[in-house]
Design an enzyme around this catalytic site. Structure first.
Site, mmCIF file in Angstrom:
data_model
loop_
_atom_site.group_PDB
_atom_site.id
_atom_site.type_symbol
_atom_site.label_atom_id
_atom_site.label_comp_id
_atom_site.label_asym_id
_atom_site.label_seq_id
_atom_site.Cartn_x
_atom_site.Cartn_y
_atom_site.Cartn_z
ATOM 1 C CG LEU A 1 5.740 15.606 1.276
ATOM 2 C CD1 LEU A 1 6.659 14.942 2.315
ATOM 3 C CD2 LEU A 1 6.575 16.479 0.353
ATOM 4 C CG ASN B 1 -3.091 -11.444 -1.986
ATOM 5 O OD1 ASN B 1 -2.759 -11.171 -3.124
ATOM 6 N ND2 ASN B 1 -2.212 -11.795 -1.080
ATOM 7 C CE LYS C 1 3.175 -2.353 -4.315
ATOM 8 N NZ LYS C 1 2.765 -2.014 -2.955
ATOM 9 C CG HIS D 1 -1.636 -1.962 -7.404
ATOM 10 N ND1 HIS D 1 -0.704 -1.810 -6.428
ATOM 11 C CD2 HIS D 1 -1.291 -3.062 -8.100
ATOM 12 C CE1 HIS D 1 0.183 -2.778 -6.527
ATOM 13 N NE2 HIS D 1 -0.153 -3.560 -7.525
ATOM 14 C CB THR D 2 -5.802 3.210 -5.084
ATOM 15 O OG1 THR D 2 -5.998 2.311 -4.011
ATOM 16 C CG2 THR D 2 -7.005 4.115 -5.253
ATOM 17 C CB THR E 1 -9.466 -6.356 3.362
ATOM 18 O OG1 THR E 1 -8.560 -5.300 3.714
ATOM 19 C CG2 THR E 1 -8.667 -7.519 2.802
ATOM 20 C CG ASP F 1 -1.751 -1.211 1.365
ATOM 21 O OD1 ASP F 1 -2.270 -1.685 0.350
ATOM 22 O OD2 ASP F 1 -1.854 -1.721 2.493
ATOM 23 N N GLY G 1 -0.127 13.965 -4.086
ATOM 24 C CA GLY G 1 -1.575 13.790 -4.165
ATOM 25 C C GLY G 1 -1.870 12.498 -4.890
HETATM 26 P P1 GDP Z 1 -0.325 0.150 -3.733
HETATM 27 O O1 GDP Z 1 -0.918 -1.163 -3.326
HETATM 28 O O2 GDP Z 1 1.103 0.267 -3.377
HETATM 29 O O3 GDP Z 1 -0.599 0.500 -5.150
HETATM 30 O O4 GDP Z 1 -1.041 1.266 -2.834
HETATM 31 P P2 GDP Z 1 -2.602 1.508 -2.605
HETATM 32 O O5 GDP Z 1 -3.203 1.977 -3.840
HETATM 33 O O6 GDP Z 1 -3.233 0.372 -1.920
HETATM 34 O O7 GDP Z 1 -2.536 2.657 -1.477
HETATM 35 C C1 GDP Z 1 -2.066 3.870 -1.690
HETATM 36 C C2 GDP Z 1 -3.150 4.888 -1.344
HETATM 37 O O8 GDP Z 1 -2.576 6.149 -1.349
HETATM 38 C C3 GDP Z 1 -4.273 4.962 -2.342
HETATM 39 O O9 GDP Z 1 -5.444 5.350 -1.679
HETATM 40 C C4 GDP Z 1 -3.805 6.044 -3.313
HETATM 41 O O10 GDP Z 1 -4.848 6.692 -4.011
HETATM 42 C C5 GDP Z 1 -3.167 6.967 -2.361
HETATM 43 N N1 GDP Z 1 -2.059 7.793 -2.855
HETATM 44 C C6 GDP Z 1 -1.008 7.446 -3.652
HETATM 45 N N2 GDP Z 1 -0.147 8.480 -3.759
HETATM 46 C C7 GDP Z 1 -0.658 9.483 -2.982
HETATM 47 C C8 GDP Z 1 -0.208 10.791 -2.643
HETATM 48 O O11 GDP Z 1 0.860 11.247 -3.050
HETATM 49 N N3 GDP Z 1 -1.000 11.500 -1.802
HETATM 50 C C9 GDP Z 1 -2.169 11.044 -1.298
HETATM 51 N N4 GDP Z 1 -2.885 11.816 -0.481
HETATM 52 N N5 GDP Z 1 -2.609 9.811 -1.586
HETATM 53 C C10 GDP Z 1 -1.867 9.044 -2.408
#
Ligand code: GDP
Length: 431
Positions: free
Chosen positions: A335, A37, A15, A40-41, A304, A12, A417
Site C-alpha cells: 500500500l 522458478n 506471499k 519469495h523475498t 529472473t 509476486d 513496507g
Molecule cells: P512472493 O513471490 O509473493 O513472495 O512476492 P515477491 O517476494 O516476489 O515480491 C514481492 C515484493 O514486494 C518483494 O520485493 C517484497 O520485498 C516486496 N514487498 C512485500 N510487501 C511489501 C510492502 O508492503 N511494501 C513494499 N514496498 N514492498 C513489499
C-alpha cells in the site's frame, strides 16, 4: 489446523513476507507445488533473502519446514540455497524433504531451453528451469522420486526408461546431443548424498503433526492466474497454484484447512511475457515510475531479474483469484508504494465485445477485454511502516475498503513496507 497463504494474481504478491509473519505462530511451513522458478523475498534481522525452493519458515528455529511431494525438487539448487542462508548467519534449519517428491533432472532444464528455442517468437517466456518438462514427465509416469535414489537397481531402470524417450526428442526433434545414462546416474548418486540428511516421510509427519494439534502453514508459489486449470491457459505454470492442491502436494486432509489467506498487491504486477493479456497494464512513463517505486527494490523478478509488467489494481482478476482459492481473508501488500499518486484507478470491469462484465473470462475472451476503471483520490503521503490501520489517511483507508467491497473478501492484513513488522492488522484479522 492448516492455513494456506496463496497468491490471488500472477505471483509476486508478497506471499513471502506474509508467510514469514504468520510463521512466527506456526509449527510447520510446507511448500506444496512449483519449483525453484519463482522467488519469495524476505527481509528480516538476518538480511534480505530471495528464497526459491526453501519454505519461508526457514528462519525460525522452532519451525519444521517441509518440501512436499508436489514440488519439483532440484536437489542442487536446494543445497546451494541452504548453504547460502547459513553463510548469512541463519542457524541450520529443520527441514524434511518428502521421499515422495520427484526430482527435477538436468534434462528437464535442457528440454525447457530447447523447446523455447524451437518455438522462437511463439515461446511462452518460460524461466527455462525445467518446470513444464518435469510436470509432463510426472503425469506421463516417467518421473524419478526421491525414494528411488535409495534403490540402485530401480533407479538405473527408471532412468533408462526416461532417457530412452528424451533421447528421441533431443536427437530427432531438437537436433541436440543424446544424454548419457551412466553420467546421469552418477550425478544422481551425488545428489542423493547431498539431500540424504533431509529426506523423510513427510506424509506421516504432517498427519501426525495435525493430530497433535500443530499449526501447519501451506506456502503457495505464484498465484491463481497461473493455475494450469483455472488460470490464463496456456500462459500458466505447470503445477496447481491453488490452496486446494495443498491437500495433494503437501499433503494435508481437505477437512483440516481452516483458513486461506489470499495475498494481493495494492496494484498489479506480472512477470509474464508481453504477449500475455494483462488488462489493467500501465505503459509508458507512468508504468516506469510505478515499476521503479514498486516492491522493495522496484518490480523486477526475484529469480529472473526480468522487469515485471505493472498496472492498476484489477478487481475483476482478484475477485476471481480469491474465489478459486477459496479465500477466507485477504492480505493487501505494498500500500505504501501508491503514496505518490494524485489519483488511483481501479479496474472494476472488463468490456468484452461491447458488454461489461465483472466475471473473469476464459483466455479467448480475455484477449479481447478492455479495462473499465473507477478513479479514487490518492492520499499523497508516505504510509511506510504504519502499523495502526486507523492511523492511515482517510483516502488510503477508503482505497482499501473500496477494494474489499469489489473483491468480496475481508482485507484483514494491510502491508505498509517490505520489512516483517511493517504491517497493520485489522480487527477482522484472526490467526
Ligand atoms: P512472493 O513471490 O509473493 O513472495 O512476492 P515477491 O517476494 O516476489 O515480491 C514481492 C515484493 O514486494 C518483494 O520485493 C517484497 O520485498 C516486496 N514487498 C512485500 N510487501 C511489501 C510492502 O508492503 N511494501 C513494499 N514496498 N514492498 C513489499
Amino acid at each position: 489446523m492448516v492455513k494456506a497463504i496463496v497468491g490471488a494474481n500472477w505471483g509476486d504478491e508478497g506471499k513471502g513476507k506474509i508467510t514469514d509473519l504468520l510463521a512466527e505462530t506456526s509449527d510447520v511451513v510446507v511448500r506444496f507445488q512449483g519449483g525453484a522458478n519463482a522467488g519469495h523475498t524476505i527481509i528480516n534481522d538476518y538480511g534480505r533473502f530471495a528464497l526459491h525452493i526453501l519454505p519461508s519458515g526457514i528462519f525460525y528455529p522452532h519451525i519444521t519446514n517441509v518440501i512436499g511431494n508436489g514440488v519439483a525438487l532440484d536437489p542442487a539448487k536446494l543445497v546451494a540455497e541452504l548453504k547460502n542462508i547459513m553463510a548469512q548467519g541463519v542457524p541450520a534449519p529443520r527441514l524434511i524433504v518428502s521421499e515422495r517428491a520427484q526430482l527435477l533432472m538436468p534434462y528437464h532444464v535442457l528440454q525447457d531451453g530447447y523447446e523455447e528455442e524451437r518455438l522462437g517468437g511463439k515461446a511462452f517466456g518460460s524461466t527455462k528451469s525445467g518446470i513444464a518438462p518435469f510436470y509432463s514427465d510426472k503425469y506421463a509416469k516417467t518421473g524419478i522420486q526421491v525414494c528411488d535414489l535409495f534403490d540402485g537397481d530401480r533407479l538405473w531402470e527408471r532412468l533408462n526408461r526416461a532417457v530412452e524417450l528424451k533421447n528421441v526428442l533431443f536427437e530427432h526433434l531438437y537436433h541436440k546431443p543424446a544424454l548419457d545414462v551412466k553420467t546421469l546416474y552418477d550425478q544422481l548418486l551425488e545428489y542423493r548424498e547431498l539431500i540424504r540428511p533431509y529426506v523423510g516421510d513427510a506424509v506421516g509427519f504432517l498427519h501426525r503433526a495435525l493430530r497433535e494439534g500443530k499449526t501447519v502453514l501451506l506456502e503457495g508459489q505464484l498465484g491463481s492466474m497461473k493455475d494450469p486449470d483455472l488460470g490464463i491457459v496456456p500462459m500458466t505454470t505447470s503445477s496447481h497454484t491453488l490452496a486446494g492442491y495443498g491437500c495433494v502436494g503437501a499433503p494435508v486432509p481437505p477437512t483440516a484447512v481452516r483458513d486461506v489467506i489470499c495475498v494481493t498487491k495494492a496494484y498489479s504486477s506480472s512477470v509474464g511475457s508481453s504477449t500475455e493479456p494483462f488488462i489493467s497494464e500501465l505503459l509508458g512513463p507512468e508504468g516506469d515510475e510505478l515499476r521503479r517505486r514498486g516492491g522493495d527494490k522496484g518490480e523486477f523478478g526475484a529469480t529472473t531479474g526480468r522487469p515485471r509488467r505493472v498496472g492498476w489494481f484489477d478487481a475483476v482478476a482478484t475477485r476471481y483469484g480469491c474465489m478459486v482459492q477459496g479465500a477466507t481473508q485477504a492480505a493487501l501488500t505494498c500500500l505504501d508504494v501508491l503514496g505518490y499518486l494524485d489519483e488511483i484507478k481501479v479496474c472494476v470491469g472488463y468490456e468484452i465485445d461491447g458488454e461489461v462484465t465483472d466475471m473473469f473470462p476464459t483466455t479467448p475472451r480475455l484477449m479481447r477485454a478492455k479495462p473499465v476503471f473507477e478513479t479514487l483520490p490518492g492520499w499523497k503521503s508516505d504510509v511506510r511502516g504504519v502499523t495502526d490501520y486507523d492511523a492511515l489517511p482517510a483516502n488510503a483507508k477508503g482505497y482499501v475498503e473500496f477494494l474489499e467491497r469489489h473483491i468480496g473478501v475481508p482485507i484483514t492484513i494491510v502491508s505498509t513496507g517490505p520489512k516483517r513488522h511493517e504491517i497493520a492488522l485489522r480487527p477482522t484479522f484472526s490467526l
